[in-house]
Design an enzyme around this catalytic site. Sequence first.
Site: not given
Length: 149
Positions: A9, A49, A112, A115, A126
């Site tokens: 990310k 998402y 965080n 992913h 994905e």
Amino acid sequence: MERTFLAIKPDGVQRGLVGEIIRRFETKGFTLVGLKFLKVSKELAEQHYGVHRERPFFGSLVEFITSSPVVAMVWEGDGVVASARKIIGATNPLTSEPGTIRGDFGINIGRNLIHGSDAPETAQQEIALWFKDEELVNWQPHITPWLHE
């Protein structure tokens, strides 16, 4: 051979952790078969998402993932989905074990770092969303016989 989708990310990219994160999957013995460095479009972010569309944090997820470049990857190997989840650590870095990516480098749940697909079926979806078939390379590292019976 099982495949999974991982994305470093914006916070992981901005903090210079791309090499360290890739190293962890390489040294585990997984094979990198797809890699992109890109600025995520709003459309791609909303598709990725989409499962969270009705959640109050959906807008901030989309805003964050589109705020700076990400590194999108496809990794291959036996049990790679479950193993990647262990390498990544719990969603909340404060509860992630030391030795995991989030446990070692994460600061809070909103930043965080990475992913990872949560199931083989999700990984397939994905991967199809982020990569065209021709962008994935079917190859086998010379070390493969030393990793598998």
